[in-house]
Write a protein that holds these residues in place. Structure first.
Motif, PDB file in Angstrom:
ATOM      1  N   MET A 162       0.841  -1.183   0.000  1.00 24.72           N
ATOM      2  CA  MET A 162       0.000   0.000   0.000  1.00 24.72           C
ATOM      3  C   MET A 162       0.885   1.246   0.000  1.00 24.72           C
ATOM      4  O   MET A 162       1.969   1.248   0.560  1.00 24.72           O
ATOM      5  CB  MET A 162      -0.894   0.013   1.238  1.00 24.72           C
ATOM      6  CG  MET A 162      -1.907  -1.111   1.331  1.00 24.72           C
ATOM      7  SD  MET A 162      -3.269  -1.001   0.181  1.00 24.72           S
ATOM      8  CE  MET A 162      -4.123   0.430   0.728  1.00 24.72           C
ATOM      9  N   PHE A 163       0.363   2.279  -0.640  1.00 20.10           N
ATOM     10  CA  PHE A 163       1.063   3.553  -0.691  1.00 20.10           C
ATOM     11  C   PHE A 163       0.444   4.504   0.326  1.00 20.10           C
ATOM     12  O   PHE A 163      -0.764   4.465   0.566  1.00 20.10           O
ATOM     13  CB  PHE A 163       0.950   4.165  -2.085  1.00 20.10           C
ATOM     14  CG  PHE A 163       1.521   3.291  -3.166  1.00 20.10           C
ATOM     15  CD1 PHE A 163       2.878   3.013  -3.218  1.00 20.10           C
ATOM     16  CD2 PHE A 163       0.706   2.744  -4.135  1.00 20.10           C
ATOM     17  CE1 PHE A 163       3.408   2.218  -4.210  1.00 20.10           C
ATOM     18  CE2 PHE A 163       1.223   1.946  -5.136  1.00 20.10           C
ATOM     19  CZ  PHE A 163       2.584   1.682  -5.177  1.00 20.10           C
ATOM     20  N   ASP A 164       1.270   5.372   0.892  1.00 24.88           N
ATOM     21  CA  ASP A 164       0.721   6.327   1.853  1.00 24.88           C
ATOM     22  C   ASP A 164      -0.073   7.413   1.127  1.00 24.88           C
ATOM     23  O   ASP A 164       0.040   7.599  -0.079  1.00 24.88           O
ATOM     24  CB  ASP A 164       1.809   6.919   2.753  1.00 24.88           C
ATOM     25  CG  ASP A 164       2.836   7.760   1.999  1.00 24.88           C
ATOM     26  OD1 ASP A 164       2.478   8.415   1.010  1.00 24.88           O
ATOM     27  OD2 ASP A 164       4.004   7.768   2.426  1.00 24.88           O
ATOM     28  N   VAL A 165      -0.881   8.108   1.890  1.00 25.50           N
ATOM     29  CA  VAL A 165      -1.808   9.099   1.330  1.00 25.50           C
ATOM     30  C   VAL A 165      -1.061  10.190   0.573  1.00 25.50           C
ATOM     31  O   VAL A 165      -1.487  10.615  -0.507  1.00 25.50           O
ATOM     32  CB  VAL A 165      -2.680   9.709   2.456  1.00 25.50           C
ATOM     33  CG1 VAL A 165      -3.556  10.822   1.922  1.00 25.50           C
ATOM     34  CG2 VAL A 165      -3.514   8.631   3.120  1.00 25.50           C
ATOM     35  N   GLU A 166       0.050  10.637   1.108  1.00 23.84           N
ATOM     36  CA  GLU A 166       0.821  11.706   0.450  1.00 23.84           C
ATOM     37  C   GLU A 166       1.325  11.259  -0.927  1.00 23.84           C
ATOM     38  O   GLU A 166       1.238  12.009  -1.908  1.00 23.84           O
ATOM     39  CB  GLU A 166       1.997  12.110   1.339  1.00 23.84           C
ATOM     40  CG  GLU A 166       2.815  13.248   0.757  1.00 23.84           C
ATOM     41  CD  GLU A 166       3.986  13.630   1.649  1.00 23.84           C
ATOM     42  OE1 GLU A 166       4.868  14.341   1.137  1.00 23.84           O
ATOM     43  OE2 GLU A 166       4.027  13.241   2.821  1.00 23.84           O
ATOM     44  N   LEU A 167       1.824  10.037  -1.021  1.00 22.36           N
ATOM     45  CA  LEU A 167       2.326   9.530  -2.295  1.00 22.36           C
ATOM     46  C   LEU A 167       1.181   9.361  -3.296  1.00 22.36           C
ATOM     47  O   LEU A 167       1.335   9.694  -4.470  1.00 22.36           O
ATOM     48  CB  LEU A 167       3.073   8.215  -2.102  1.00 22.36           C
ATOM     49  CG  LEU A 167       3.670   7.613  -3.369  1.00 22.36           C
ATOM     50  CD1 LEU A 167       4.649   8.585  -4.032  1.00 22.36           C
ATOM     51  CD2 LEU A 167       4.363   6.291  -3.055  1.00 22.36           C
ATOM     52  N   VAL A 168       0.046   8.883  -2.836  1.00 18.77           N
ATOM     53  CA  VAL A 168      -1.112   8.736  -3.722  1.00 18.77           C
ATOM     54  C   VAL A 168      -1.526  10.098  -4.267  1.00 18.77           C
ATOM     55  O   VAL A 168      -1.848  10.240  -5.461  1.00 18.77           O
ATOM     56  CB  VAL A 168      -2.285   8.045  -2.992  1.00 18.77           C
ATOM     57  CG1 VAL A 168      -3.549   8.091  -3.837  1.00 18.77           C
ATOM     58  CG2 VAL A 168      -1.918   6.604  -2.650  1.00 18.77           C
ATOM     59  N   THR A 169      -1.484  11.111  -3.428  1.00 22.07           N
ATOM     60  CA  THR A 169      -1.816  12.467  -3.860  1.00 22.07           C
ATOM     61  C   THR A 169      -0.835  12.946  -4.930  1.00 22.07           C
ATOM     62  O   THR A 169      -1.240  13.543  -5.937  1.00 22.07           O
ATOM     63  CB  THR A 169      -1.813  13.435  -2.662  1.00 22.07           C
ATOM     64  OG1 THR A 169      -2.758  12.968  -1.692  1.00 22.07           O
ATOM     65  CG2 THR A 169      -2.161  14.842  -3.082  1.00 22.07           C
ATOM     66  N   ILE A 170       0.436  12.668  -4.739  1.00 22.00           N
ATOM     67  CA  ILE A 170       1.458  13.052  -5.720  1.00 22.00           C
ATOM     68  C   ILE A 170       1.213  12.314  -7.040  1.00 22.00           C
ATOM     69  O   ILE A 170       1.268  12.908  -8.125  1.00 22.00           O
ATOM     70  CB  ILE A 170       2.872  12.763  -5.176  1.00 22.00           C
ATOM     71  CG1 ILE A 170       3.189  13.708  -4.015  1.00 22.00           C
ATOM     72  CG2 ILE A 170       3.924  12.874  -6.277  1.00 22.00           C
ATOM     73  CD1 ILE A 170       4.448  13.350  -3.247  1.00 22.00           C
ATOM     74  N   MET A 171       0.936  11.009  -6.964  1.00 25.17           N
ATOM     75  CA  MET A 171       0.709  10.216  -8.175  1.00 25.17           C
ATOM     76  C   MET A 171      -0.520  10.723  -8.934  1.00 25.17           C
ATOM     77  O   MET A 171      -0.491  10.852 -10.162  1.00 25.17           O
ATOM     78  CB  MET A 171       0.555   8.733  -7.828  1.00 25.17           C
ATOM     79  CG  MET A 171       1.834   8.094  -7.347  1.00 25.17           C
ATOM     80  SD  MET A 171       1.736   6.295  -7.154  1.00 25.17           S
ATOM     81  CE  MET A 171       0.629   6.138  -5.766  1.00 25.17           C
ATOM     82  N   ARG A 172      -1.583  11.023  -8.217  1.00 21.59           N
ATOM     83  CA  ARG A 172      -2.791  11.549  -8.859  1.00 21.59           C
ATOM     84  C   ARG A 172      -2.524  12.902  -9.521  1.00 21.59           C
ATOM     85  O   ARG A 172      -3.002  13.175 -10.619  1.00 21.59           O
ATOM     86  CB  ARG A 172      -3.919  11.693  -7.845  1.00 21.59           C
ATOM     87  CG  ARG A 172      -4.554  10.392  -7.481  1.00 21.59           C
ATOM     88  CD  ARG A 172      -5.709  10.617  -6.546  1.00 21.59           C
ATOM     89  NE  ARG A 172      -6.382   9.359  -6.261  1.00 21.59           N
ATOM     90  CZ  ARG A 172      -7.330   9.219  -5.388  1.00 21.59           C
ATOM     91  NH1 ARG A 172      -7.758  10.247  -4.682  1.00 21.59           N
ATOM     92  NH2 ARG A 172      -7.890   8.035  -5.194  1.00 21.59           N
ATOM     93  N   GLY A 173      -1.751  13.744  -8.833  1.00 22.44           N
ATOM     94  CA  GLY A 173      -1.404  15.042  -9.399  1.00 22.44           C
ATOM     95  C   GLY A 173      -0.594  14.906 -10.679  1.00 22.44           C
ATOM     96  O   GLY A 173      -0.823  15.628 -11.659  1.00 22.44           O
TER      97      GLY A 173
END
Length: 91
Positions: A1-12
């Motif tokens: 699983m990826f942390d929330v911050e990394l998921v936000t970066i990936m989505r951006g």
């Protein structure tokens, strides 16, 4: 699983790349897949993810141009032509 911050970066990164290349849904899915794969290998940079996504879109476009879908009508016409040639040989 990826942390929330990394998921936000990936989505951006995916959103930025999508604005640049205007992909169809299958290309966008490929872009997201490549971002996830690179994250799994340790990438954490928004810019790196954006570049990876843009390269995936370019690859998808190259493949589409090299292998354009053939119209179904053309295949049907070709099949009928082959059938006519077979009939000529029979008579």
């Amino acid at each position: 699983m990826f942390d929330v911050e990394l998921v936000t970066i990936m989505r951006g990164a995916l959103a930025q790349a999508t604005l640049e290349v205007h992909p169809d849904s299958s290309t966008q899915a490929l872009m997201a897949e490549r971002i996830l794969q690179s994250a799994a290998k340790g990438t954490r940079s928004l810019e790196a993810f954006r570049i990876i996504a843009t390269e995936a879109a370019a690859e998808s476009e190259r493949l589409r141009l090299l292998n354009p879908p053939r119209p179904q009508h053309a295949e049907q016409c070709l099949a009928e032509l082959v059938d006519l040639e077979d009939e000529k040989e029979f008579w």
